[in-house]
Design an enzyme around this catalytic site. Sequence first.
Site, PDB file in Angstrom:
ATOM      1  N   GLU A 174      37.666  41.952  32.638  1.00 26.70           N
ATOM      2  CA  GLU A 174      38.702  41.069  33.180  1.00 26.70           C
ATOM      3  C   GLU A 174      39.782  40.899  32.120  1.00 26.70           C
ATOM      4  O   GLU A 174      39.502  40.535  30.978  1.00 26.70           O
ATOM      5  CB  GLU A 174      38.080  39.707  33.546  1.00 26.70           C
ATOM      6  N   ARG A 175      41.010  41.194  32.523  1.00 28.19           N
ATOM      7  CA  ARG A 175      42.166  41.100  31.606  1.00 28.19           C
ATOM      8  C   ARG A 175      42.025  42.012  30.396  1.00 28.19           C
ATOM      9  O   ARG A 175      42.486  41.676  29.297  1.00 28.19           O
ATOM     10  CB  ARG A 175      42.396  39.656  31.151  1.00 28.19           C
ATOM     11  N   ASN A 217      33.591  34.304  33.934  1.00 37.01           N
ATOM     12  CA  ASN A 217      33.329  34.337  35.381  1.00 37.01           C
ATOM     13  C   ASN A 217      32.051  35.166  35.493  1.00 37.01           C
ATOM     14  O   ASN A 217      32.069  36.350  35.785  1.00 37.01           O
ATOM     15  CB  ASN A 217      34.479  34.991  36.136  1.00 37.01           C
ATOM     16  N   LYS A 294      31.792  28.391  31.991  1.00 37.59           N
ATOM     17  CA  LYS A 294      32.986  28.058  32.789  1.00 37.59           C
ATOM     18  C   LYS A 294      32.459  27.473  34.088  1.00 37.59           C
ATOM     19  O   LYS A 294      31.821  28.181  34.869  1.00 37.59           O
ATOM     20  CB  LYS A 294      33.803  29.312  33.054  1.00 37.59           C
ATOM     21  N   GLU A 298      38.533  27.380  38.772  1.00 36.18           N
ATOM     22  CA  GLU A 298      38.950  28.579  39.494  1.00 36.18           C
ATOM     23  C   GLU A 298      37.853  29.107  40.420  1.00 36.18           C
ATOM     24  O   GLU A 298      37.572  30.301  40.458  1.00 36.18           O
ATOM     25  CB  GLU A 298      39.401  29.672  38.517  1.00 36.18           C
ATOM     26  N   ARG A 342      49.519  20.364  36.662  1.00 37.59           N
ATOM     27  CA  ARG A 342      48.313  21.007  36.123  1.00 37.59           C
ATOM     28  C   ARG A 342      48.099  20.712  34.638  1.00 37.59           C
ATOM     29  O   ARG A 342      46.969  20.724  34.138  1.00 37.59           O
ATOM     30  CB  ARG A 342      48.452  22.521  36.374  1.00 37.59           C
ATOM     31  N   ASP A 371      47.846  27.926  30.315  1.00 44.40           N
ATOM     32  CA  ASP A 371      46.986  29.105  30.371  1.00 44.40           C
ATOM     33  C   ASP A 371      47.532  30.261  29.539  1.00 44.40           C
ATOM     34  O   ASP A 371      48.098  31.213  30.100  1.00 44.40           O
ATOM     35  CB  ASP A 371      46.832  29.542  31.838  1.00 44.40           C
ATOM     36  N   GLU A 393      40.061  27.998  21.726  1.00 44.48           N
ATOM     37  CA  GLU A 393      39.992  29.317  22.367  1.00 44.48           C
ATOM     38  C   GLU A 393      41.388  29.906  22.437  1.00 44.48           C
ATOM     39  O   GLU A 393      42.303  29.303  22.994  1.00 44.48           O
ATOM     40  CB  GLU A 393      39.402  29.187  23.786  1.00 44.48           C
ATOM     41  N   GLU A 399      47.053  39.230  27.934  1.00 42.62           N
ATOM     42  CA  GLU A 399      47.208  39.066  29.380  1.00 42.62           C
ATOM     43  C   GLU A 399      48.631  38.680  29.763  1.00 42.62           C
ATOM     44  O   GLU A 399      49.195  39.224  30.705  1.00 42.62           O
ATOM     45  CB  GLU A 399      46.218  38.005  29.884  1.00 42.62           C
ATOM     46  N   TRP A 549      50.008  28.179  41.171  1.00 35.50           N
ATOM     47  CA  TRP A 549      49.994  29.604  40.811  1.00 35.50           C
ATOM     48  C   TRP A 549      51.366  30.238  41.038  1.00 35.50           C
ATOM     49  O   TRP A 549      51.533  31.434  40.845  1.00 35.50           O
ATOM     50  CB  TRP A 549      48.918  30.357  41.630  1.00 35.50           C
TER      51      TRP A 549
HETATM   52  C1  BDP Z   1      43.152  33.103  33.178  1.00 38.35           C
HETATM   53  C2  BDP Z   1      42.820  34.498  33.594  1.00 38.35           C
HETATM   54  C3  BDP Z   1      41.522  34.567  34.364  1.00 38.35           C
HETATM   55  C4  BDP Z   1      40.414  33.892  33.559  1.00 38.35           C
HETATM   56  C5  BDP Z   1      40.846  32.483  33.220  1.00 38.35           C
HETATM   57  C6  BDP Z   1      39.845  31.765  32.331  1.00 38.35           C
HETATM   58  O1  BDP Z   1      43.867  34.993  34.390  1.00 38.35           O
HETATM   59  O2  BDP Z   1      41.232  35.923  34.603  1.00 38.35           O
HETATM   60  O3  BDP Z   1      39.227  33.894  34.261  1.00 38.35           O
HETATM   61  O4  BDP Z   1      42.056  32.523  32.502  1.00 38.35           O
HETATM   62  O5  BDP Z   1      40.141  31.591  31.167  1.00 38.35           O
HETATM   63  O6  BDP Z   1      44.226  33.137  32.285  1.00 38.35           O
HETATM   64  O7  BDP Z   1      38.797  31.342  32.800  1.00 38.35           O
END
Ligand code: BDP
Length: 705
Positions: A174-175, A217, A294, A298, A342, A371, A393, A399, A549
């Site tokens: 992911e990313r 995730n 997490k 999301e 947010r 983010d 973090e 990304e 978003w």
């Molecule tokens: C966002 C990303 C997503 C991550 C999320 C996270 O787009 O893919 O799952 O952060 O940090 O920036 O949980």
Amino acid sequence: MLLRSLLLLLAVVAAAPRCVADDGYRLWLKYDRVADASRLAQYRAAAQFVAASGGDAVLTTAAAELQRGLQGLLGQAVPRLAAPASTKRGILLAIDPSANVSGSSASRDGYQISAQGKNLVVKGRSGAGVLYGVFALLRQLQTGQSVANLSLTSSPRIQYRLLNHWDNPNGTVERGYAGSSIWKWNELPQRLDPRYTDYARANASIGINGVAINNVNASARYLTAEYLDKVKALAGVMRPYGIRVYLSVFWAAPKVIGGLKTADPLDPQVQQWWKAKTDEIYRAIPDFGGFLVKANSEGEPGPQDYGRNHADGANMLATALGTHDGIVMWRAFVYKAGSDDRFKQAYEEFKPLDGKFSPKVLVQVKNGPIDFQAREPFHPLFGAMPQTPLVLEVQITQEYLGMATHLVYLAPMFKECLDADTQTKGPGSTVARVVDGSLDQHRLSGIAGVANIGTDRNWTGHPMGQANWYAFGRLAWDYTLPSAAIAKEWTQMTLTREPKAVATIVELMDRSRDVYVRYTTPLGLHHIMGQNIHYGPEPWLAQAGRPDWTAVYYHKADSLGLGFNRTATGSNALALYSAGVQQQWGNPTTCPLNYLLWFHHVGWKQPLRTGRTLWNELVTRYYTGADSVTWMQQRWASVQPAVDPALHADVAARLAIQRREALWWRDACVLYFQTFSKQPIPAPFAPPTRTLADVKTLVNLYQLK
Ligand code: BDP
């Protein structure tokens, strides 16, 4: 005769320096032979043997690494002895729990390098300390420093220094922009890809001592017996490098793989399931690091699904860890649909829980409140939870910063956050001091970087992305190191030792993040990037799965002006910061211009302290930012003779893409915001030659399925 000439030829070929294109695989651990003759002589005289006694596994790694490094750098093998040879000069490695390692913490990871008689001694408080000392010594040699009367002591300021991999069981990342996941789950545990060892070495060389190997995730699969066997095999590779393995866990695992009807943290069966699972993990991996979570973010499940809060969830896992030496890193990256801003979400959910977490829990907070944008103010939770250790973090993978095509050196961004003054306990209450635990006297401290590593031969896709991995580790160890100093040592070890070229590259790197911000999100604009892929500009995005978003939610452009009013007359998110910060940022005339549109809705014709109106300043930054990429291209071209040709060409080509895309960002944003400002492009800049409609088709191209 023929035989003699053949042998002669072979000897010549063997002696010639190997001339292979630099594919980047060796990272900063190249260990090429030292070119400077007098330095080479000094090093050869000082390092005639390596002596280390004892069977500690990490000490053994340290001795082997030192031999390997010396063999390359000195061009000759250096023997390992059990005890110093009295007639020769050499390097002694020793574990000494009372070694004087200086630094703020009494960390077991600290080391001391000093001259002792004719020998050099590397002492560590543990095997890992010796290993870090060895890498520090090798760094001296790699960067051409003298080793005469060498005296170095160092101790990490932060205890848990982790990479977070967002890697999935199917091999995707992911990313991730550097190929697939380096973990080959289908091959584990029987086959250990040699790359795992090289990965561990690279991490150890910069002081990283933990890796969370899977995506936040998370798939529940990692907790099955089948996968734990594979994780155990990876842990076995990491262990001799002083690295512990952590797992991201899927909150609903007790339901998905445990057959329970609930994942309620207060349910005794759920608690029992996690306890048994944790014990099972520790039976396989006695030095397992712990859990990263997490939850309720999301769409991920979490304790709130059962009317419980984050502390209920985190504490349940901490109880499951029991007396095992592990921790829970519970992420604070949460935001619900439907809120007015947010920015405030994580604070509102977590601040009331301060003091409610068990001692094994750290709360992991992203550097900024939204983010991982190219520039964010520091997260208001830093300083606001004095009773809870907070992990910082950051994202090493780019990304929102141009993925693997834009050259953006991230150390200045990491430091901007670390150096930010929360002022919660008076001046000097920096984020760094919150994170290292010194501000609130915490026993635990941690920092995590989301990895930019994949199966690309050079590990990071963009060859210069390696510097971000490197810089993260160096700053995790010592956040006081200047960005430019880190860039310099990385460049010297990785690209070239030619002084002029080094200076040029360091300057280019050190300015690159500001350049990126200028042509993408100047003056505090944020979250105006392409939907889902998070690449390229899409400031007109007004419809998405959720309002927060979209882009318009954040920039709030209208006929009057631009920017998100987060003062008392707006969302009042500013009130989450300490009084001193509020005072400075709350007033548009004292708010740093870099954060202006984060906190204020500013009139298009409002003069700023640069002497230009908001509109003119905005346009100026977009244009000069894009032009700075041309400057970067020119600077890079000038170092061509000093850098490996293949690598040079690779970076040059990526810079050409970056230039093209900087113009894309510039034109998209300037033309779009112009529909609100109704102002002309100020001289000396020429209006874009394409229309807004033209630029919008480019975005669509990038989003083709
Ligand atoms: C966002 C990303 C997503 C991550 C999320 C996270 O787009 O893919 O799952 O952060 O940090 O920036 O949980």
